[in-house]
Design an enzyme around this catalytic site. Structure first.
Site, PDB file in Angstrom:
ATOM      1  N   ASN A   1       0.824  -1.207   0.000  1.00  0.00           N
ATOM      2  CA  ASN A   1       0.000   0.000   0.000  1.00  0.00           C
ATOM      3  C   ASN A   1       0.860   1.259   0.000  1.00  0.00           C
ATOM      4  O   ASN A   1       1.911   1.295   0.624  1.00  0.00           O
ATOM      5  CB  ASN A   1      -0.959  -0.002   1.197  1.00  0.00           C
TER       6      ASN A   1
ATOM      7  N   HIS B   1       5.971  -0.622  -2.453  1.00  0.00           N
ATOM      8  CA  HIS B   1       5.570   0.091  -3.671  1.00  0.00           C
ATOM      9  C   HIS B   1       5.644   1.607  -3.503  1.00  0.00           C
ATOM     10  O   HIS B   1       5.030   2.364  -4.268  1.00  0.00           O
ATOM     11  CB  HIS B   1       4.170  -0.357  -4.106  1.00  0.00           C
TER      12      HIS B   1
ATOM     13  N   CYS C   1      14.947  22.505 -10.599  1.00  0.00           N
ATOM     14  CA  CYS C   1      15.679  22.256 -11.854  1.00  0.00           C
ATOM     15  C   CYS C   1      14.760  22.411 -13.061  1.00  0.00           C
ATOM     16  O   CYS C   1      15.218  22.366 -14.209  1.00  0.00           O
ATOM     17  CB  CYS C   1      16.308  20.862 -11.850  1.00  0.00           C
TER      18      CYS C   1
ATOM     19  N   GLY D   1      -5.513  -8.985   2.750  1.00  0.00           N
ATOM     20  CA  GLY D   1      -6.148  -8.161   1.725  1.00  0.00           C
ATOM     21  C   GLY D   1      -5.330  -7.909   0.486  1.00  0.00           C
ATOM     22  O   GLY D   1      -5.276  -6.786  -0.022  1.00  0.00           O
TER      23      GLY D   1
ATOM     24  N   GLU E   1     -12.207 -13.387  -0.237  1.00  0.00           N
ATOM     25  CA  GLU E   1     -12.444 -14.455  -1.216  1.00  0.00           C
ATOM     26  C   GLU E   1     -11.159 -15.204  -1.538  1.00  0.00           C
ATOM     27  O   GLU E   1     -10.074 -14.808  -1.114  1.00  0.00           O
ATOM     28  CB  GLU E   1     -13.012 -13.846  -2.508  1.00  0.00           C
TER      29      GLU E   1
HETATM   30  N1  APR Z   1     -10.838  -7.482   3.968  1.00  0.00           N
HETATM   31  C1  APR Z   1     -10.015  -8.437   3.424  1.00  0.00           C
HETATM   32  N2  APR Z   1      -9.738  -8.526   2.084  1.00  0.00           N
HETATM   33  C2  APR Z   1     -10.345  -7.642   1.276  1.00  0.00           C
HETATM   34  C3  APR Z   1     -11.238  -6.638   1.754  1.00  0.00           C
HETATM   35  C4  APR Z   1     -11.482  -6.592   3.177  1.00  0.00           C
HETATM   36  N3  APR Z   1     -12.299  -5.682   3.722  1.00  0.00           N
HETATM   37  N4  APR Z   1     -11.685  -5.915   0.686  1.00  0.00           N
HETATM   38  C5  APR Z   1     -11.080  -6.441  -0.422  1.00  0.00           C
HETATM   39  N5  APR Z   1     -10.294  -7.473  -0.072  1.00  0.00           N
HETATM   40  C6  APR Z   1      -9.410  -8.269  -0.953  1.00  0.00           C
HETATM   41  C7  APR Z   1      -9.967  -8.543  -2.350  1.00  0.00           C
HETATM   42  O1  APR Z   1     -10.734  -9.731  -2.365  1.00  0.00           O
HETATM   43  C8  APR Z   1      -8.674  -8.684  -3.175  1.00  0.00           C
HETATM   44  O2  APR Z   1      -8.215 -10.032  -3.184  1.00  0.00           O
HETATM   45  O3  APR Z   1      -8.243  -7.496  -1.165  1.00  0.00           O
HETATM   46  C9  APR Z   1      -7.658  -7.833  -2.417  1.00  0.00           C
HETATM   47  C10 APR Z   1      -7.267  -6.535  -3.122  1.00  0.00           C
HETATM   48  O4  APR Z   1      -6.578  -6.886  -4.292  1.00  0.00           O
HETATM   49  P1  APR Z   1      -5.984  -5.769  -5.286  1.00  0.00           P
HETATM   50  O5  APR Z   1      -6.995  -4.752  -5.555  1.00  0.00           O
HETATM   51  O6  APR Z   1      -5.402  -6.530  -6.431  1.00  0.00           O
HETATM   52  O7  APR Z   1      -4.842  -5.068  -4.421  1.00  0.00           O
HETATM   53  P2  APR Z   1      -3.351  -5.549  -4.103  1.00  0.00           P
HETATM   54  O8  APR Z   1      -3.237  -7.026  -4.047  1.00  0.00           O
HETATM   55  O9  APR Z   1      -2.893  -4.799  -2.922  1.00  0.00           O
HETATM   56  O10 APR Z   1      -2.575  -4.993  -5.417  1.00  0.00           O
HETATM   57  C11 APR Z   1      -1.193  -5.198  -5.506  1.00  0.00           C
HETATM   58  O11 APR Z   1      -1.120  -3.982  -7.580  1.00  0.00           O
HETATM   59  O12 APR Z   1      -2.024  -2.248  -8.695  1.00  0.00           O
HETATM   60  C12 APR Z   1      -0.875  -2.684  -8.093  1.00  0.00           C
HETATM   61  O13 APR Z   1       0.877  -1.493  -7.050  1.00  0.00           O
HETATM   62  C13 APR Z   1      -0.479  -1.800  -6.928  1.00  0.00           C
HETATM   63  O14 APR Z   1       0.185  -2.404  -4.677  1.00  0.00           O
HETATM   64  C14 APR Z   1      -0.726  -2.685  -5.711  1.00  0.00           C
HETATM   65  C15 APR Z   1      -0.542  -4.074  -6.277  1.00  0.00           C
END
Ligand code: APR
Length: 232
Positions: free
Chosen positions: A96, A113, A142, A179, A207
């Site tokens: 994050n 990131h 610059c 998450g 999920e």
């Molecule tokens: N509690 C638990 N899990 C959750 C919740 C919640 N309240 N809400 C959503 N999720 C889960 C979703 O099911 C999903 O699997 O969180 C995940 C979010 O996935 P992404 O949107 O793909 O985010 P992330 O895995 O952090 O992305 C990774 O991708 O876009 C790039 O650099 C960006 O750091 C990011 C990286």
């Protein structure tokens, strides 16, 4: 298999993603309502886009700063910060860029990131904190545009952050993935280091994900609720 409890472990590692901040009102990247469903990263979140149109890229990141700035850490962030303050061997490795771990009081966070709240000028080799919304001035002395200090698509991760993350993953005895969809590499590969080291592994997600099968415990529900149950 009963749900692991933080009190039974010495070196806990939290590996967090956008799902942790979803309960603070920050959209995740994928899935319905995801940021990349509305914005094409090729236009807003890669170096090529920044070279092509830095103003457009900054307009997008200013929107993100405004949205994130209006949000507060949630119970999930607070529990992780509390565990890190209470238990010396606790590490926080996050994908994050929202800064909510630190705002919740987590003393030491590896931001794989980067951060929405830092900018850099690669020409002048300057990296500095910046919390202005909208970001201003957009140009370094610059004359070039400041660049958000974020690891965008096609960027490499900072080798110092990678080394710190790997060291913590090698030493942890409990890995808690919170998450994240586990589809963005090389970050998504990192949990395997802890698993190969014999750590107990927990995936917290609403999920199933493409990496769920790797985890010993797959706990389905919101991050704040499940983290609270492991902290009780
Ligand atoms: N509690 C638990 N899990 C959750 C919740 C919640 N309240 N809400 C959503 N999720 C889960 C979703 O099911 C999903 O699997 O969180 C995940 C979010 O996935 P992404 O949107 O793909 O985010 P992330 O895995 O952090 O992305 C990774 O991708 O876009 C790039 O650099 C960006 O750091 C990011 C990286």
């Amino acid at each position: 298999m009963s749900t692991p409890r933080f009190a039974d472990f010495q070196r806990i590692l939290f590996f967090t993603g956008a799902g942790l901040s979803a309960e603070s009102g920050i959209p995740t990247y994928r899935g319905s309502g995801g940021i990349w469903a509305e914005y094409d990263y090729e236009d807003y979140a890669c170096q090529r886009a920044f070279v092509r149109d830095p103003e457009k890229v900054w307009d997008f990141h200013d929107k993100r700063r405004a949205a994130v700035g209006a949000c507060e850490p949630n119970d999930g962030h607070r529990i992780i910060a509390e565990v890190q303050r209470e238990r010396a061997g606790t590490s926080v490795v996050t994908q994050n860029i929202d800064g909510l771990h630190a705002r919740a009081g987590a003393p030491d966070v590896v931001e794989l990131h980067g951060s929405l709240w830092r900018v850099r000028c690669d020409a002048e080799n300057i990296v500095r904190a910046d919390t202005t919304v909208p970001m201003s001035p957009r140009r370094c002395s610059c004359g070039r545009h400041w660049r958000p200090d974020i690891v965008w698509f096609e960027d490499s991760l900072d080798h110092r952050n990678l080394r710190r993350a790997r060291e913590a993953l090698e030493q942890c005895d409990l890995l808690v993935s919170v998450g994240t969809s586990g589809v963005v590499y090389p970050a998504a590969d990192l949990p395997r280091i802890a698993m190969q080291g014999g750590a107990v592994s927990v995936e917290i997600n609403l999920e199933e994900t493409p990496v769920s099968a790797l985890y010993q415990h797959r706990l389905r529900g919101t991050s704040s609720e499940i983290l609270a149950s492991m902290h009780a």
